[in-house]
Design a protein around this motif. Structure first.
Motif, PDB file in Angstrom:
ATOM      1  N   THR A   1     -29.420  -5.724 -14.304  1.00  0.00           N
ATOM      2  CA  THR A   1     -29.470  -5.245 -15.750  1.00  0.00           C
ATOM      3  C   THR A   1     -28.069  -5.475 -16.588  1.00  0.00           C
ATOM      4  N   LEU A   2     -27.108  -5.175 -15.935  1.00  0.00           N
ATOM      5  CA  LEU A   2     -25.952  -5.098 -16.710  1.00  0.00           C
ATOM      6  C   LEU A   2     -25.067  -6.145 -16.656  1.00  0.00           C
ATOM      7  N   LEU A   3     -24.337  -6.613 -17.699  1.00  0.00           N
ATOM      8  CA  LEU A   3     -23.457  -7.697 -18.020  1.00  0.00           C
ATOM      9  C   LEU A   3     -22.063  -7.248 -17.627  1.00  0.00           C
ATOM     10  N   PRO A   4     -21.143  -8.182 -17.573  1.00  0.00           N
ATOM     11  CA  PRO A   4     -19.463  -8.109 -17.299  1.00  0.00           C
ATOM     12  C   PRO A   4     -19.133  -7.134 -18.250  1.00  0.00           C
ATOM     13  N   ASP A   5     -19.431  -7.209 -19.517  1.00  0.00           N
ATOM     14  CA  ASP A   5     -18.880  -6.699 -20.705  1.00  0.00           C
ATOM     15  C   ASP A   5     -19.422  -5.152 -20.488  1.00  0.00           C
ATOM     16  N   ASP A   6     -20.234  -4.742 -19.734  1.00  0.00           N
ATOM     17  CA  ASP A   6     -20.724  -3.164 -19.538  1.00  0.00           C
ATOM     18  C   ASP A   6     -19.804  -2.540 -18.409  1.00  0.00           C
ATOM     19  N   ILE A   7     -18.896  -3.403 -17.881  1.00  0.00           N
ATOM     20  CA  ILE A   7     -18.354  -2.827 -16.541  1.00  0.00           C
ATOM     21  C   ILE A   7     -16.957  -2.303 -16.881  1.00  0.00           C
ATOM     22  N   ASP A   8     -16.634  -1.054 -16.876  1.00  0.00           N
ATOM     23  CA  ASP A   8     -15.313  -0.746 -17.050  1.00  0.00           C
ATOM     24  C   ASP A   8     -14.691   0.096 -15.709  1.00  0.00           C
ATOM     25  N   TYR A   9     -13.650   0.787 -15.916  1.00  0.00           N
ATOM     26  CA  TYR A   9     -13.012   1.257 -14.521  1.00  0.00           C
ATOM     27  C   TYR A   9     -12.892   2.977 -14.783  1.00  0.00           C
ATOM     28  N   LEU A  10     -13.638   3.395 -15.848  1.00  0.00           N
ATOM     29  CA  LEU A  10     -14.014   4.657 -15.705  1.00  0.00           C
ATOM     30  C   LEU A  10     -14.752   5.245 -14.520  1.00  0.00           C
ATOM     31  N   TYR A  11     -14.553   6.511 -14.340  1.00  0.00           N
ATOM     32  CA  TYR A  11     -15.329   7.150 -13.084  1.00  0.00           C
ATOM     33  C   TYR A  11     -15.394   6.358 -11.786  1.00  0.00           C
ATOM     34  N   SER A  12     -14.157   5.625 -11.228  1.00  0.00           N
ATOM     35  CA  SER A  12     -14.045   4.879 -10.417  1.00  0.00           C
ATOM     36  C   SER A  12     -12.940   5.274  -9.588  1.00  0.00           C
ATOM     37  N   GLU A  13     -12.697   4.462  -8.475  1.00  0.00           N
ATOM     38  CA  GLU A  13     -11.491   4.702  -7.653  1.00  0.00           C
ATOM     39  C   GLU A  13     -10.255   4.273  -8.528  1.00  0.00           C
ATOM     40  N   SER A  14     -10.482   3.392  -9.413  1.00  0.00           N
ATOM     41  CA  SER A  14      -9.254   3.146 -10.249  1.00  0.00           C
ATOM     42  C   SER A  14      -8.623   4.112 -11.057  1.00  0.00           C
ATOM     43  N   VAL A  15      -9.480   5.117 -11.517  1.00  0.00           N
ATOM     44  CA  VAL A  15      -8.829   6.279 -12.063  1.00  0.00           C
ATOM     45  C   VAL A  15      -8.667   7.588 -11.019  1.00  0.00           C
ATOM     46  N   ALA A  16      -9.549   7.676 -10.087  1.00  0.00           N
ATOM     47  CA  ALA A  16      -9.461   8.811  -9.283  1.00  0.00           C
ATOM     48  C   ALA A  16      -8.333   8.902  -8.315  1.00  0.00           C
ATOM     49  N   MET A  17      -7.897   7.335  -7.992  1.00  0.00           N
ATOM     50  CA  MET A  17      -6.689   7.286  -7.123  1.00  0.00           C
ATOM     51  C   MET A  17      -5.568   6.571  -7.833  1.00  0.00           C
ATOM     52  N   ASP A  18      -4.338   6.844  -7.311  1.00  0.00           N
ATOM     53  CA  ASP A  18      -3.208   6.161  -8.067  1.00  0.00           C
ATOM     54  C   ASP A  18      -2.958   4.891  -7.335  1.00  0.00           C
ATOM     55  N   LEU A  19      -3.937   4.026  -7.344  1.00  0.00           N
ATOM     56  CA  LEU A  19      -3.621   2.516  -6.988  1.00  0.00           C
ATOM     57  C   LEU A  19      -2.982   1.718  -7.490  1.00  0.00           C
TER      58      LEU A  19
ATOM     59  N   SER B   1       0.747  -1.224   0.096  1.00  0.00           N
ATOM     60  CA  SER B   1       0.007  -0.039  -0.037  1.00  0.00           C
ATOM     61  C   SER B   1       0.753   1.274   0.148  1.00  0.00           C
ATOM     62  N   ILE B   2       0.406   2.152  -0.607  1.00  0.00           N
ATOM     63  CA  ILE B   2       1.069   3.503  -0.655  1.00  0.00           C
ATOM     64  C   ILE B   2       0.490   4.616   0.259  1.00  0.00           C
ATOM     65  N   PRO B   3       1.274   4.831   1.241  1.00  0.00           N
ATOM     66  CA  PRO B   3       0.713   6.142   2.454  1.00  0.00           C
ATOM     67  C   PRO B   3       0.163   6.944   1.518  1.00  0.00           C
ATOM     68  N   ARG B   4      -1.157   7.665   2.168  1.00  0.00           N
ATOM     69  CA  ARG B   4      -1.819   8.868   1.483  1.00  0.00           C
ATOM     70  C   ARG B   4      -1.852   9.860   2.886  1.00  0.00           C
ATOM     71  N   SER B   5      -1.877  11.050   2.428  1.00  0.00           N
ATOM     72  CA  SER B   5      -2.566  11.935   3.403  1.00  0.00           C
ATOM     73  C   SER B   5      -3.681  12.224   3.401  1.00  0.00           C
ATOM     74  N   PRO B   6      -4.576  12.489   4.646  1.00  0.00           N
ATOM     75  CA  PRO B   6      -5.890  12.945   4.710  1.00  0.00           C
ATOM     76  C   PRO B   6      -6.246  13.706   3.729  1.00  0.00           C
ATOM     77  N   GLU B   7      -5.533  14.622   3.194  1.00  0.00           N
ATOM     78  CA  GLU B   7      -6.039  15.439   2.064  1.00  0.00           C
ATOM     79  C   GLU B   7      -6.039  15.043   0.909  1.00  0.00           C
ATOM     80  N   ALA B   8      -4.871  13.939   0.643  1.00  0.00           N
ATOM     81  CA  ALA B   8      -4.805  12.980  -0.474  1.00  0.00           C
ATOM     82  C   ALA B   8      -6.238  12.116  -0.654  1.00  0.00           C
ATOM     83  N   TRP B   9      -6.568  11.603   0.405  1.00  0.00           N
ATOM     84  CA  TRP B   9      -7.846  10.819   0.551  1.00  0.00           C
ATOM     85  C   TRP B   9      -8.935  11.905   0.248  1.00  0.00           C
ATOM     86  N   GLY B  10      -9.028  12.940   0.807  1.00  0.00           N
ATOM     87  CA  GLY B  10     -10.173  13.949   0.657  1.00  0.00           C
ATOM     88  C   GLY B  10     -10.500  14.380  -0.644  1.00  0.00           C
ATOM     89  N   SER B  11      -9.371  14.326  -1.319  1.00  0.00           N
ATOM     90  CA  SER B  11      -9.155  14.849  -2.822  1.00  0.00           C
ATOM     91  C   SER B  11      -9.693  13.961  -3.678  1.00  0.00           C
TER      92      SER B  11
END
Length: 258
Positions: A240-258, A2-12
């Motif tokens: 209603t959605l299928l696995p092919d309908d799911i991607d990582y846009l607009y999620s923690e995968s992009v909003a955080m440098d995980l 895991s990468i340490p993150r400041s409270p400000e980074a989490w908040g952002s």
């Protein structure tokens, strides 16, 4: 690791929102006025197969050990919100098991590792210059490109040719001590498959020795690909959605440098 993150980074990161009216930032668990647990939520409204759909991406679900018996109840408060498809893209093994108890489905966890080699023989091109992308990107892909340009850890490309472009988002990573590219998003499976050689050549010329693409993004394992599996499977809950309908846009995968 895991990468340490400041409270400000989490908040952002948790302030990211792609809904006209955000319902909340998730839910907290309190005991005697103290916070003893929490579950974060990122929201988005997107078009899927031409229909407007609302998503809630679960992130940072954590409860103090002596209050763990309330963990499921905390999650159920979040899941009780009507009108959303729910996702969790970084569950631990324990969390993944709990989510499956709550009717979540697992996504294919296998990852194809391709070498960065000069193997391009076709007519496909790779654009990485923002001005060039802005001139060429189709209108239906423009919003996602613009929305994700604010994250410095994301790199964006167009792969293909005029009139047939695939939008790609990736992160630079380290794999066995060598530079690697981890693909986060592709807009079109067929165009990605058609342009794999161009993509491998592009990365090779930039000193990136491997390209990591989830098998479900490709729908196959290419001849030069090595398959890795055994990861904690990403999860989603939708009637209603299928696995092919799911991607990582607009999620923690992009909003955080995980």
């Amino acid at each position: 690791m895991s990468i340490p993150r400041s409270p400000e980074a989490w908040g952002s990161a948790l302030s990211a929102n792609w809904l006209p009216e955000r319902p909340n930032y998730g839910f907290l668990l309190r005991a005697d006025g103290a916070v003893v647990g929490g579950i974060g939520a990122l929201y988005a409204e997107r078009k899927v197969r031409g229909q407007s759909e609302r998503f809630c991406n679960i992130t940072s679900w954590c409860v103090r050990d002596d209050f763990r018996k309330f963990s499921v109840g905390l999650a159920m408060q979040l899941l009780a919100q009507p009108g959303y498809h729910f996702t969790d893209f970084s569950p631990t093994k324990v969390v993944a098991g709990t989510l499956q108890f709550l009717k979540f489905q697992s996504l294919d966890d296998a990852v194809v590792v391709l070498p960065g080699l000069p193997v391009h023989l076709g007519n496909e091109r790779v654009l990485d210059d923002a001005v060039a992308i802005g001139q060429e990107i189709p209108d239906e892909l423009r919003q996602a490109w613009q929305d994700h340009a604010v994250y410095p850890w994301l790199r964006q490309l167009l792969l293909g040719r005029p009139g047939a472009w695939c939008h790609l988002i990736y992160k630079l990573r380290d794999f066995k001590g060598m530079p690697a590219a981890q693909l986060i998003y592709r807009s079109d499976r067929e165009l990605l498959n058609a342009g794999l050689g161009a993509l491998q050549t592009y990365f090779c010329r930039r000193g990136i020795l491997s390209v990591h693409i989830e098998r479900r993004m490709l729908g196959r394992t290419p001849k030069l690909g090595v398959l890795r599996s055994g990861f904690n499977p990403k999860q989603f809950n939708s009637s209603t959605l299928l696995p092919d309908d799911i991607d990582y846009l607009y999620s923690e995968s992009v909003a955080m440098d995980l």
